[in-house]
Design a protein around this motif. Structure first.
Motif, PDB file in Angstrom:
ATOM      1  N   THR A 152     -23.516 -35.445 -20.012  1.00  0.00           N
ATOM      2  CA  THR A 152     -23.040 -35.745 -18.659  1.00  0.00           C
ATOM      3  C   THR A 152     -21.558 -36.077 -18.739  1.00  0.00           C
ATOM      4  OG1 THR A 152     -23.700 -38.064 -18.924  1.00  0.00           O
ATOM      5  CG2 THR A 152     -25.272 -36.585 -17.833  1.00  0.00           C
ATOM      6  N   PHE A 153     -20.832 -35.656 -17.693  1.00  0.00           N
ATOM      7  CA  PHE A 153     -19.385 -35.866 -17.658  1.00  0.00           C
ATOM      8  C   PHE A 153     -19.013 -36.681 -16.428  1.00  0.00           C
ATOM      9  CE2 PHE A 153     -15.085 -34.599 -16.377  1.00  0.00           C
ATOM     10  CZ  PHE A 153     -14.381 -34.878 -17.545  1.00  0.00           C
ATOM     11  N   ASP A 154     -18.297 -37.809 -16.658  1.00  0.00           N
ATOM     12  CA  ASP A 154     -17.814 -38.636 -15.554  1.00  0.00           C
ATOM     13  C   ASP A 154     -16.390 -39.093 -15.854  1.00  0.00           C
ATOM     14  OD1 ASP A 154     -18.318 -40.350 -17.607  1.00  0.00           O
ATOM     15  OD2 ASP A 154     -19.632 -41.705 -16.490  1.00  0.00           O
ATOM     16  N   TRP A 164     -17.218 -37.570 -21.708  1.00  0.00           N
ATOM     17  CA  TRP A 164     -18.555 -37.060 -21.991  1.00  0.00           C
ATOM     18  C   TRP A 164     -19.449 -38.124 -22.621  1.00  0.00           C
ATOM     19  CZ3 TRP A 164     -20.835 -32.708 -20.482  1.00  0.00           C
ATOM     20  CH2 TRP A 164     -20.028 -31.670 -19.994  1.00  0.00           C
ATOM     21  N   ARG A 177     -13.444 -24.915 -19.177  1.00  0.00           N
ATOM     22  CA  ARG A 177     -13.713 -25.629 -17.918  1.00  0.00           C
ATOM     23  C   ARG A 177     -12.817 -26.858 -17.888  1.00  0.00           C
ATOM     24  NH1 ARG A 177     -18.581 -23.659 -20.140  1.00  0.00           N
ATOM     25  NH2 ARG A 177     -19.731 -22.261 -18.728  1.00  0.00           N
ATOM     26  N   ASP A 182     -11.685 -28.944 -15.663  1.00  0.00           N
ATOM     27  CA  ASP A 182     -12.079 -30.130 -14.908  1.00  0.00           C
ATOM     28  C   ASP A 182     -13.135 -30.952 -15.645  1.00  0.00           C
ATOM     29  OD1 ASP A 182     -10.328 -29.384 -12.950  1.00  0.00           O
ATOM     30  OD2 ASP A 182     -11.857 -28.475 -11.648  1.00  0.00           O
ATOM     31  N   GLN A 183     -13.921 -30.287 -16.492  1.00  0.00           N
ATOM     32  CA  GLN A 183     -14.935 -31.001 -17.274  1.00  0.00           C
ATOM     33  C   GLN A 183     -14.513 -31.179 -18.740  1.00  0.00           C
ATOM     34  OE1 GLN A 183     -15.985 -28.172 -15.345  1.00  0.00           O
ATOM     35  NE2 GLN A 183     -16.472 -29.536 -13.632  1.00  0.00           N
TER      36      GLN A 183
END
Length: 467
Positions: free
Chosen positions: A185-187, A190, A332, A334-335
């Protein structure tokens, strides 16, 4: 294997998959100054597609013109040539012949020559069948013509990626084996759920090979490609065959495959293969008697002296092909994620180039690192027959594997190295113990004794009474 200690630190980059590409990426980012973690679900590096290949250092002469694959094969090859001496990695300068066995294939050679030159490979020369046989007399007199590609060479396919990882570890990188990614999960950063616990990293790089599309899905991405495993079966001929095959013998390629290759190995054998068979299974790569007999028959057609040559080993590997021929590389920003997928038969040659490319892509969404002040010297033990081996030096203790002349000192040293073997396959790839004519029949008992308690799965199981 011992349990992993808790992972409390946060890494700059987490790399998923310790094949040749993952090991090369770990090295490149460690050299750049990143805090690197490399995870592998297997018991050792090269436990997937990377453990089985033809060990050719390609020039890129037949890569798709203008492709990313061509660019990275050329970059990877160049870096290998630049670092091989400092890492004590071998290069067997064989050269290759692309052989035409009929008039139709011979007509295609001029186009392959032009493509090679367009791709930047200038040391190519068209030869008649007689000219090619003059430098390689064992070739069948059925040969019509050949394209000589002087820059195609043979390397040790297992020591090179181990050297990359050893250098990364010496620079502070951490390697976790037996660690499977379950979910990511990425917020803003990671969080990777793994079988070894949670891992925190600013960025993630997917080098999972045969599981590249699955790893992308577990990271929460919609899979941009699908791996379609392509099985390749190989036959390894006895060392006596090497005198007849001093060069790499390549077929005129098709749209589907580069075809069956007959080539020397760095270890003094001759390799025949691979086949190209698509399958769904990503784990099992079986060998079939009929196919292997066909490989032997084809080898004898190309080099008649190979007919009846003893077979040392049979094996099969899986290539991470996808629904498209080209490499499947995705970034990617942004992630903060990069995927290096669909790396098929040229992965050994392009790995260092892919690592360079990944670092450039990473720089597009993250600030630069501070390179280390000093880069430690890494000198790998030599397994290639073209150079001095450990058994030729005094004080080696004993010859444990007589087929491949592996010493006790070599086996003990690999367990004391920064990245010791995790299973028997890893030990074999680091030393060649058990890989010779008897396939371990004579040395496995001694190896079991020496490796007791050191491998994920023991070579011998003790019964009641210790027998």
């Amino acid at each position: 294997m011992p349990l992993h200690p808790p992972i409390a630190e946060t890494f700059d980059v987490a790399i998923i998959g310790a094949g040749v590409v993952g090991c090369a990426v770990a090295r490149r980012f460690a050299l750049a100054g990143a805090k690197v973690l490399l995870i592998e679900k297997g018991a050792d590096i090269l436990s997937g597609a990377s453990k089985a290949n033809s060990a050719i250092l390609h020039t890129g002469f037949d890569a798709p013109p203008g492709s990313l694959e061509l660019e990275l094969v050329r970059a990877g090859r160049q870096e290998y040539l630049e670092i091989k001496d400092s890492l004590n990695l071998p290069l067997v300068a064989t050269g290759a012949y692309v052989c035409a066995w009929n008039a139709l294939e011979a007509e295609k050679l001029a186009g392959i020559e032009q493509q090679a030159r367009d791709n930047g490979t200038m040391d190519v020369v068209l030869r008649s069948g007689a000219q090619a046989r003059a430098s390689m007399p064992a070739l069948s007199d059925r040969l019509v013509a050949a394209l000589e590609v002087a820059g195609e060479h043979i390397i040790d396919p297992w020591t090179a990626p181990l050297a990359y990882l050893n250098q990364a570890v010496a620079l502070g990188a951490r390697f976790l084996r037996g660690t499977e990614l379950l979910k990511g999960t990425f917020d803003g950063a990671w969080r990777l759920e793994t079988t070894a616990g949670e891992i925190k990293a600013d960025s993630v790089i997917n080098t999972a090979g045969l599981y590249g599309d699955i790893v992308d899905t577990r990271l929460g991405f919609e899979a941009a490609f699908r791996i379609r495993p392509r099985k390749g079966q190989f036959v390894v001929l006895d060392k006596a065959a090497a005198r007849y095959v001093p060069r790499i013998i390549l077929p005129v390629p098709t749209e589907v495959t580069k075809g069956i290759v007959v080539c020397p190995t760095a270890f003094g054998n001759v390799l025949v293969g691979p086949t190209a068979e698509e399958q769904e299974d990503r784990v099992r790569a079986t060998v079939e008697t009929q196919t292997l007999e066909a490989l032997l028959a084809r080898a004898a057609e190309i080099v008649p002296a190979l007919a009846g040559m003893p077979v040392t080993a049979l094996y099969a590997g899986l290539r991470p092909a996808s629904e498209e021929k080209g490499y499947r590389v995705f970034v990617r920003p942004d992630q903060r994620a990069i995927t290096l997928g669909g790396i098929r038969s040229t992965g050994l040659s392009s790995a260092l180039g892919l690592a360079q490319h990944a670092l450039k892509l990473h720089a597009g969404f993250a600030g630069p690192f501070t390179p280390p002040a000093d880069v430690p010297d890494i000198a790998m033990p030599n397994l290639a027959e073209c150079r001095e081996r450990d058994w030729q030096r005094p004080g080696h203790g004993e010859i444990v594997c007589h087929c491949e002349l592996v010493t006790r000192r070599e086996i003990e040293a690999t367990f004391e190295s920064p990245v010791p073997p995790g299973d028997f396959g890893g030990l074999r790839r680091r030393t060649r113990a058990g890989m010779g004519r008897c396939q371990g029949f004579y040395c496995n008992a001694r190896l079991a004794e020496m490796t007791k308690g050191r491998l994920a799965a023991p070579l011998a199981i003790e019964t009641e009474g210790g027998r």
